[in-house]
Scaffold this motif. Structure first.
Motif: not given
Length: 241
Positions: A77-80, A122-124, A164-165
């Motif tokens: 899972p992604p890290r924030y 990468s956010l998109a 918070t990305t």
């Protein structure tokens, strides 16, 4: 990732929140030296803190599927991470600075997350929301007075902007499942041509159905159901991938 958030914030503020206002936008540390070089009204977004949001951390794996419902990759899972910006306004008159801060506060309060259409890079690609908060009291170990002291400047009215990305974790690619049957080769000792036989791992196709050629993956499970044919149906054509 950080530079992408900078780019998104720059576009959001200049094109929406501060649209029509003659002001520059900077990401420099607001030191005395920087202040002395400033020659125009400026809004400064100083990134003063980066830390992981442990409350958002998740365990396990996320599976990725192809169009046929087959697992092709799995990833963590992604890290924030929380990016904290010290937002200040710099003009010749305190009243103008307060006006700019008011515009910033009012405009950013209308966004609980960064607008999806403004996400880049990468956010998109992740397709996840990017929460933001404005003017929420910072944690006790991040006093703004201490930040100004470290910068060597005097205490100044400011807004605390936290983005918070998410950051994508490394992807581990999974091997394609084996779906071909057992292939046997036999030789006619009388000198005839070699023959080839195949023992299928699945029931033989119904009468009239095309047999799956050797080396072509057979459709199974939900992928077969979606295509309206049994799991031992014909080969997957390029047009159906």
């Amino acid at each position: 990732m950080i530079h992408e958030v900078d780019s998104i914030l720059h576009a959001l503020l200049t094109e929406e929140v501060l649209a029509g206002v003659d002001v520059q936008l900077a990401f420099d540390a607001p030191t005395r030296e920087w202040e002395a070089k400033r020659n125009a009204p400026t809004v400064n977004l100083f990134l003063y803190d980066i830390r992981e949001e442990l409350a958002h951390r998740r365990e396990g794996r996320i599976e990725e599927y192809d169009a046929d419902g087959v697992v092709v990759a799995e990833r963590s899972p992604p890290r924030y991470f929380a990016l904290s910006y010290l937002v200040t306004a710099w003009t010749a008159r305190p009243e103008d600075e307060h006006r700019l801060l008011s515009l910033l506060l009012t405009g950013l309060l209308g966004h609980d997350v960064l607008p999806g259409q403004r996400l880049v890079g990468s956010l998109a690609d992740l397709g996840l929301t990017v929460p933001i908060t404005i003017a929420v009291p910072p944690k006790r170990d991040r006093g703004l007075a201490d930040i100004w002291s470290a910068l060597g400047g005097s205490l100044k009215p400011s807004l605390d902007l936290v983005v918070t990305t998410p950051i994508a974790s490394a992807t581990a690619f999974a091997a394609r499942p084996v779906t071909d049957g057992l292939l046997l080769r036999t030789v006619d000792r009388s000198g005839g041509d070699p023959t080839e036989a195949r023992r299928l791992r699945y029931p033989d196709p119904a009468d009239g159905a095309d047999a799956t050629p050797v080396g072509v993956r057979r459709v199974r499970g939900t992928a077969a159901d979606r295509q309206g044919r049994p799991g031992t149906g014909g080969p997957i054509r390029d047009g159906n991938r």
